[in-house]
Design an enzyme around this catalytic site. Structure first.
Site, PDB file in Angstrom:
ATOM      1  N   HIS A   1      -7.253   9.658   1.761  1.00 25.59           N
ATOM      2  CA  HIS A   1      -6.414  10.278   2.790  1.00 25.59           C
ATOM      3  C   HIS A   1      -6.357  11.784   2.558  1.00 25.59           C
ATOM      4  CE1 HIS A   1      -3.610   9.794  -0.530  1.00 25.59           C
ATOM      5  NE2 HIS A   1      -2.627  10.380   0.120  1.00 25.59           N
TER       6      HIS A   1
ATOM      7  N   HIS B   1      -3.970  14.040   1.906  1.00 28.41           N
ATOM      8  CA  HIS B   1      -2.948  14.766   1.154  1.00 28.41           C
ATOM      9  C   HIS B   1      -3.612  15.621   0.071  1.00 28.41           C
ATOM     10  CE1 HIS B   1       0.756  12.143   2.353  1.00 28.41           C
ATOM     11  NE2 HIS B   1       0.562  13.152   3.172  1.00 28.41           N
TER      12      HIS B   1
ATOM     13  N   ASP C   1      -3.166  16.318  -3.023  1.00 26.24           N
ATOM     14  CA  ASP C   1      -3.482  15.838  -4.368  1.00 26.24           C
ATOM     15  C   ASP C   1      -4.694  14.909  -4.391  1.00 26.24           C
ATOM     16  OD1 ASP C   1      -1.734  14.103  -2.946  1.00 26.24           O
ATOM     17  OD2 ASP C   1      -1.152  13.079  -4.781  1.00 26.24           O
ATOM     18  N   HIS C   2      -5.267  14.657  -3.201  1.00 23.63           N
ATOM     19  CA  HIS C   2      -6.479  13.830  -3.146  1.00 23.63           C
ATOM     20  C   HIS C   2      -7.689  14.597  -2.625  1.00 23.63           C
ATOM     21  CE1 HIS C   2      -4.395   9.908  -3.906  1.00 23.63           C
ATOM     22  NE2 HIS C   2      -3.377  10.716  -3.639  1.00 23.63           N
TER      23      HIS C   2
ATOM     24  N   HIS D   1       0.853   4.182   4.143  1.00 22.56           N
ATOM     25  CA  HIS D   1       1.338   5.406   3.514  1.00 22.56           C
ATOM     26  C   HIS D   1       1.952   6.286   4.612  1.00 22.56           C
ATOM     27  CE1 HIS D   1       1.696   8.229   0.312  1.00 22.56           C
ATOM     28  NE2 HIS D   1       0.762   9.052   0.719  1.00 22.56           N
TER      29      HIS D   1
ATOM     30  N   ASP E   1      -2.952   5.929  -1.772  1.00 25.27           N
ATOM     31  CA  ASP E   1      -1.501   5.791  -1.949  1.00 25.27           C
ATOM     32  C   ASP E   1      -1.000   4.771  -0.931  1.00 25.27           C
ATOM     33  OD1 ASP E   1      -2.071   8.023  -3.498  1.00 25.27           O
ATOM     34  OD2 ASP E   1      -0.663   9.327  -2.497  1.00 25.27           O
TER      35      ASP E   1
ATOM     36  N   HIS F   1      -1.695   6.821 -10.784  1.00 28.40           N
ATOM     37  CA  HIS F   1      -0.977   7.627  -9.795  1.00 28.40           C
ATOM     38  C   HIS F   1       0.511   7.686 -10.149  1.00 28.40           C
ATOM     39  CE1 HIS F   1       0.439   9.134  -5.842  1.00 28.40           C
ATOM     40  NE2 HIS F   1      -0.759   9.677  -5.786  1.00 28.40           N
TER      41      HIS F   1
END
Lengths: 306, 306
Positions: free
Chosen positions: B64, B66, B68-69, B144, B214, B272
């Site tokens: 996805h 976000h 942090d990914h 998510h 997530d 995570h």
């Protein structure tokens, strides 16, 4: 004992990181207050690794908007946000860096709960861009493929200290002390003149640090950098790559040493090494011939201005 | 000896990196061919640190959009470019990830000298999105705050091996062998039937790996994950934070263990982790009560599917 001034290297490599060298970032610490300079990818992690107190940073200085100097900025600002930072953060950077931040903020739709204030820096001439009670920062336009600035960090001049003996002997008032600190002599009631030099001890000479990357060798044209205590100058290439350096708006280690000598620097640090160099000792050796007090920085290295 | 399948963890932390845990990324390696899954900030450096052969990667899977990914994606693609990569790169990701790449590419004005092909993944139902001669990858829509997919990596079923003795004894031709590999019995000229089972050794059962972050705990609704050999499931929180997990679209370690049990996983890895946990052993202990074969991953950890 004088407050220490240190430079902690977070990234000493050029565009492509290597196992040993992250992309550009470093922290200048003045009396334990950290100032971040550039912010390549992974800077927040490097700060944790090397013990920098991230939350204390309130001013960041960015040289230019190439990825290897800014790709770590958004993640760091976002981590501050998620960690409930409330303290404002001031970023002194070319306006393009602000534009890149806004692009990312809009993409992620992130709402920041602390103030991030961007202060655009100009590429026209030497400009004082920042001051607090400890330091003053001046931007120095460099010569790169895009608008880029180096930074001069100068400790502020401190007032002379009045000798304790003098205060007692001459029963100095607060207004006397102020005048003497401003450099005046002291005149006694009987007319005798006590010279200023007998009343004060001069504060130590302010220290200077210059950060200078990415650029062709140009900063010797700026009078303000003369006699700098510690000069960090990029040395992306060795001297055989002179033409490549010129073409890409970078310097060789020999050119860095020429600059150091020309500006009468006390000490030279070189960094921003191309990933082609597994060992940078030849670059240091080349620079040393002209300017012996030179050292190649490494990630995690801490360099002190004595 | 069977080809090894391993998972190398590059980042096992949630949104904010810690000194020990980078943001999300990992490499699944099938017969030494690496597949990158998610790409948090600093992923390229983590790959160097943990000995992943970056240049061999030709397929990347992103869950996805976000930060942090994905914040490590652009820097990595750019480093490939500067390192003169020519091999095409395929990225299987939600379309927003492509949009983020284009924003950055346009900002930097970078021209890529190798092909980067984005393949948008859908959030509607289970879809086979990738296959090569070794594996098949299926996207699994998760739950998510934004569109997000997990991934099932399945080794391809191998043909049975013809026994060498049989080839000699019955003087099998190439067309005989093909028929036998397809499951047929072999009929001799005198009419005798040699059963298929006497001619072949069945290949080993294909192995399965599921990457799932997530998300709230939802993947037990997908039949395709049943009996998975190794399940990586997020466990952002401990079980006291059930409500927070629900609110933020995440799972607790207990919920991860419930999923593992429900899908009949052979082994569970959790990761995570929220940066609030200095120690994650309590999260493992909580999960272990329901599903004993569970382990908390760590950055640099390599987990093998036996």
């Amino acid at each position: 004992m004088r407050d220490p001034i240190t430079v902690t290297i977070l990234g000493s490599g050029a565009a492509v990181p290597t196992p040993k060298r992250n992309t550009s970032a470093q922290v200048l610490s003045v009396n334990q207050v950290p100032y971040l300079i550039d912010c390549g990818e992974g800077t927040q992690t490097q700060m944790m690794r090397f013990g920098v107190k991230q939350s204390r940073i309130t001013a960041i200085f960015i040289s230019h908007h190439h990825g290897d100097h800014i790709l770590g900025l958004y993640g760091m600002l976002s981590s501050y946000n998620l960690s409930n930072r409330t303290k404002p953060l001031h970023i002194y950077a070319p306006s393009e860096v602000h534009r890149f931040f806004v692009l990312q903020k809009d993409f992620f739709g992130e709402v920041f709960n602390y103030d991030i204030v961007f202060h655009p820096i100009s590429f026209k001439g030497v400009k004082e861009i920042y001051e607090d009670k400890r330091i003053r920062v001046t931007s120095l336009p460099l010569k790169h493929k895009v608008g880029c600035c180096g930074f001069l960090f100068e400790e502020k001049e401190k007032e002379p200290n009045i000798n304790k003996d003098a205060i007692e002997t001459y029963e100095l008032s607060i207004s006397d002390i102020k005048r003497i600190k401003d450099g005046e002599d002291h005149i006694l009631e009987d007319g005798r003149v006590i010279p200023n030099a007998k009343l004060v001890t001069q504060a130590q000479v302010p220290r200077k640090y210059v950060y200078c990357t990415d650029t062709a060798p140009v900063i010797d044209k700026y009078d303000v950098v003369k006699g700098v205590d510690l000069l960090y100058h990029e040395a992306t290439f060795d001297c055989k790559q002179n033409l490549l350096a010129k073409k890409t708006g970078h310097s060789t280690s020999v050119q860095a040493s020429e600059i150091a000598k020309s500006v009468d620097a006390k000490r030279l640090l070189i960094g921003h090494f191309s990933s082609r160099y597994k060992e940078v000792s030849p670059l240091v050796a080349e620079a040393k011939e002209l300017f012996p007090n030179v050292e190649a920085v490494k990630d995690g290295g801490v360099y002190t201005i004595e």
